[in-house]
Scaffold this motif. Sequence first.
Motif, PDB file in Angstrom:
ATOM      1  N   THR A 116       0.815  -1.222   0.000  1.00 10.83           N
ATOM      2  CA  THR A 116       0.000   0.000   0.000  1.00 10.83           C
ATOM      3  C   THR A 116       0.845   1.267   0.000  1.00 10.83           C
ATOM      4  OG1 THR A 116      -0.136  -0.133   2.408  1.00 10.83           O
ATOM      5  CG2 THR A 116      -1.956  -1.099   1.156  1.00 10.83           C
ATOM      6  N   GLY A 117       2.164   1.124  -0.076  1.00  6.62           N
ATOM      7  CA  GLY A 117       3.053   2.281  -0.101  1.00  6.62           C
ATOM      8  C   GLY A 117       4.009   2.306   1.084  1.00  6.62           C
ATOM      9  N   LEU A 118       4.872   3.314   1.113  1.00 11.82           N
ATOM     10  CA  LEU A 118       5.862   3.470   2.167  1.00 11.82           C
ATOM     11  C   LEU A 118       5.170   3.835   3.473  1.00 11.82           C
ATOM     12  CD1 LEU A 118       8.939   3.442   2.691  1.00 11.82           C
ATOM     13  CD2 LEU A 118       8.912   5.900   2.299  1.00 11.82           C
ATOM     14  N   LYS A 119       5.461   3.083   4.522  1.00 11.03           N
ATOM     15  CA  LYS A 119       4.877   3.340   5.847  1.00 11.03           C
ATOM     16  C   LYS A 119       5.994   3.406   6.878  1.00 11.03           C
ATOM     17  CE  LYS A 119       0.372   2.529   4.938  1.00 11.03           C
ATOM     18  NZ  LYS A 119       0.123   3.436   3.871  1.00 11.03           N
ATOM     19  N   GLU A 120       5.718   4.144   7.927  1.00  7.27           N
ATOM     20  CA  GLU A 120       6.624   4.209   9.067  1.00  7.27           C
ATOM     21  C   GLU A 120       5.902   3.572  10.247  1.00  7.27           C
ATOM     22  OE1 GLU A 120       9.223   7.767   9.605  1.00  7.27           O
ATOM     23  OE2 GLU A 120       8.108   7.908  11.479  1.00  7.27           O
ATOM     24  N   LEU A 121       6.542   2.590  10.853  1.00 10.47           N
ATOM     25  CA  LEU A 121       5.971   1.881  11.992  1.00 10.47           C
ATOM     26  C   LEU A 121       6.860   2.055  13.209  1.00 10.47           C
ATOM     27  CD1 LEU A 121       5.191  -1.552  10.285  1.00 10.47           C
ATOM     28  CD2 LEU A 121       3.613   0.343  10.641  1.00 10.47           C
ATOM     29  N   LYS A 122       6.239   2.153  14.363  1.00 11.99           N
ATOM     30  CA  LYS A 122       6.983   2.186  15.622  1.00 11.99           C
ATOM     31  C   LYS A 122       6.555   0.978  16.445  1.00 11.99           C
ATOM     32  CE  LYS A 122       8.225   4.811  19.678  1.00 11.99           C
ATOM     33  NZ  LYS A 122       8.147   6.065  20.417  1.00 11.99           N
ATOM     34  N   ILE A 123       7.542   0.245  16.938  1.00 16.30           N
ATOM     35  CA  ILE A 123       7.256  -0.904  17.800  1.00 16.30           C
ATOM     36  C   ILE A 123       7.024  -0.367  19.207  1.00 16.30           C
ATOM     37  CG2 ILE A 123       8.160  -3.048  18.772  1.00 16.30           C
ATOM     38  CD1 ILE A 123       9.818  -3.332  16.180  1.00 16.30           C
ATOM     39  N   ILE A 124       5.796  -0.552  19.713  1.00 18.65           N
ATOM     40  CA  ILE A 124       5.482   0.016  21.026  1.00 18.65           C
ATOM     41  C   ILE A 124       5.371  -1.043  22.129  1.00 18.65           C
ATOM     42  CG2 ILE A 124       4.501   2.173  20.193  1.00 18.65           C
ATOM     43  CD1 ILE A 124       1.758   1.016  20.371  1.00 18.65           C
ATOM     44  N   GLU A 125       5.373  -2.303  21.739  1.00 21.34           N
ATOM     45  CA  GLU A 125       5.389  -3.367  22.748  1.00 21.34           C
ATOM     46  C   GLU A 125       5.849  -4.661  22.098  1.00 21.34           C
ATOM     47  OE1 GLU A 125       2.137  -5.589  25.562  1.00 21.34           O
ATOM     48  OE2 GLU A 125       1.843  -3.465  25.169  1.00 21.34           O
ATOM     49  N   VAL A 126       6.682  -5.426  22.826  1.00 21.60           N
ATOM     50  CA  VAL A 126       7.134  -6.742  22.375  1.00 21.60           C
ATOM     51  C   VAL A 126       6.976  -7.705  23.541  1.00 21.60           C
ATOM     52  CG1 VAL A 126       9.061  -8.136  21.503  1.00 21.60           C
ATOM     53  CG2 VAL A 126       8.849  -5.743  20.805  1.00 21.60           C
ATOM     54  N   THR A 127       6.230  -8.772  23.318  1.00 20.95           N
ATOM     55  CA  THR A 127       6.052  -9.804  24.339  1.00 20.95           C
ATOM     56  C   THR A 127       6.552 -11.115  23.760  1.00 20.95           C
ATOM     57  OG1 THR A 127       4.066  -8.665  25.112  1.00 20.95           O
ATOM     58  CG2 THR A 127       4.381 -10.935  25.857  1.00 20.95           C
ATOM     59  N   GLN A 128       7.448 -11.755  24.489  1.00 19.98           N
ATOM     60  CA  GLN A 128       7.988 -13.032  24.006  1.00 19.98           C
ATOM     61  C   GLN A 128       7.092 -14.177  24.454  1.00 19.98           C
ATOM     62  OE1 GLN A 128      10.233 -12.955  21.853  1.00 19.98           O
ATOM     63  NE2 GLN A 128      11.112 -10.940  22.215  1.00 19.98           N
ATOM     64  N   GLN A 129       6.779 -15.040  23.533  1.00 19.54           N
ATOM     65  CA  GLN A 129       6.088 -16.281  23.829  1.00 19.54           C
ATOM     66  C   GLN A 129       7.148 -17.367  23.941  1.00 19.54           C
ATOM     67  OE1 GLN A 129       2.517 -16.389  24.177  1.00 19.54           O
ATOM     68  NE2 GLN A 129       3.164 -14.270  24.332  1.00 19.54           N
ATOM     69  N   LYS A 130       6.803 -18.430  24.590  1.00 18.55           N
ATOM     70  CA  LYS A 130       7.733 -19.547  24.696  1.00 18.55           C
ATOM     71  C   LYS A 130       8.164 -19.936  23.285  1.00 18.55           C
ATOM     72  CE  LYS A 130       8.110 -24.183  26.465  1.00 18.55           C
ATOM     73  NZ  LYS A 130       7.481 -25.397  25.988  1.00 18.55           N
ATOM     74  N   GLN A 131       9.458 -20.056  23.079  1.00 16.77           N
ATOM     75  CA  GLN A 131       9.967 -20.424  21.759  1.00 16.77           C
ATOM     76  C   GLN A 131       9.684 -21.897  21.523  1.00 16.77           C
ATOM     77  OE1 GLN A 131      11.207 -18.332  19.401  1.00 16.77           O
ATOM     78  NE2 GLN A 131      10.671 -16.725  20.838  1.00 16.77           N
ATOM     79  N   GLU A 132       8.718 -22.122  20.642  1.00 15.46           N
ATOM     80  CA  GLU A 132       8.377 -23.504  20.299  1.00 15.46           C
ATOM     81  C   GLU A 132       9.420 -24.051  19.348  1.00 15.46           C
ATOM     82  OE1 GLU A 132       4.362 -23.487  18.844  1.00 15.46           O
ATOM     83  OE2 GLU A 132       3.765 -22.111  20.452  1.00 15.46           O
ATOM     84  N   LYS A 133       9.468 -25.368  19.302  1.00 19.20           N
ATOM     85  CA  LYS A 133      10.414 -25.992  18.385  1.00 19.20           C
ATOM     86  C   LYS A 133      10.036 -25.620  16.946  1.00 19.20           C
ATOM     87  CE  LYS A 133      12.594 -30.306  17.307  1.00 19.20           C
ATOM     88  NZ  LYS A 133      12.835 -31.666  17.711  1.00 19.20           N
ATOM     89  N   MET A 134      10.999 -25.099  16.217  1.00 19.55           N
ATOM     90  CA  MET A 134      10.739 -24.688  14.843  1.00 19.55           C
ATOM     91  C   MET A 134      10.786 -25.898  13.923  1.00 19.55           C
ATOM     92  SD  MET A 134      12.654 -21.113  14.297  1.00 19.55           S
ATOM     93  CE  MET A 134      14.136 -21.577  15.112  1.00 19.55           C
ATOM     94  N   LEU A 135      10.049 -25.795  12.856  1.00 17.52           N
ATOM     95  CA  LEU A 135      10.049 -26.850  11.852  1.00 17.52           C
ATOM     96  C   LEU A 135      11.224 -26.616  10.918  1.00 17.52           C
ATOM     97  CD1 LEU A 135       6.259 -26.762  10.974  1.00 17.52           C
ATOM     98  CD2 LEU A 135       7.408 -28.337  12.520  1.00 17.52           C
ATOM     99  N   PHE A 136      12.176 -27.511  10.929  1.00 20.47           N
ATOM    100  CA  PHE A 136      13.297 -27.391  10.005  1.00 20.47           C
ATOM    101  C   PHE A 136      13.115 -28.429   8.917  1.00 20.47           C
ATOM    102  CE2 PHE A 136      15.054 -25.627  13.902  1.00 20.47           C
ATOM    103  CZ  PHE A 136      15.504 -24.425  13.417  1.00 20.47           C
ATOM    104  N   TYR A 137      13.085 -27.960   7.683  1.00 18.31           N
ATOM    105  CA  TYR A 137      12.803 -28.834   6.552  1.00 18.31           C
ATOM    106  C   TYR A 137      14.074 -29.397   5.996  1.00 18.31           C
ATOM    107  CZ  TYR A 137       8.335 -26.589   6.954  1.00 18.31           C
ATOM    108  OH  TYR A 137       7.135 -26.108   7.435  1.00 18.31           O
TER     109      TYR A 137
END
Length: 137
Positions: A116-137
């Motif tokens: 939709t075009g150039l946007k500027e975003l600001k990260i205002i909150e980051v919450t970590q979830q438990k890192q689940e096992k990633m699927l490695f192919y």
Amino acid sequence: MKYGSIMLEKKEYVYIKRILNISGYVGDHEIQKSLAKFTEELKTAHILDEAEMPNDVVRLNSIVMVMSDNNWEKTIQIVQPSEKDIKKNKVSILTPMGAALFGYSLNDIIKWDFPTGLKELKIIEVTQQKQEKMLFY
């Protein structure tokens, strides 16, 4: 940018490099542009061990609240492509929004060229979830 460049955990970095290589054939031009920019950012990323990762960095499974330059706010979770679900606000790392936020941290301001075009975003909150096992192919 809080840490000088994007920050990635080693296993996530390897996984992302692998899926970016596979996804090089995405048909949508706008998504290709976004993934190309993301690939360029990966070249200068700080790659860290799990124990060294700051808690405020957007990673796989992180829940992120962002505010745009035109004052909308959205909370999303960045996930592997196989787990995307727009109805649950789960956004794939291979989408423009997922690629734009990944590796950035709390209070970072990101300028990204979305379909939709150039946007500027600001990260205002980051919450970590438990890192689940990633699927490695």
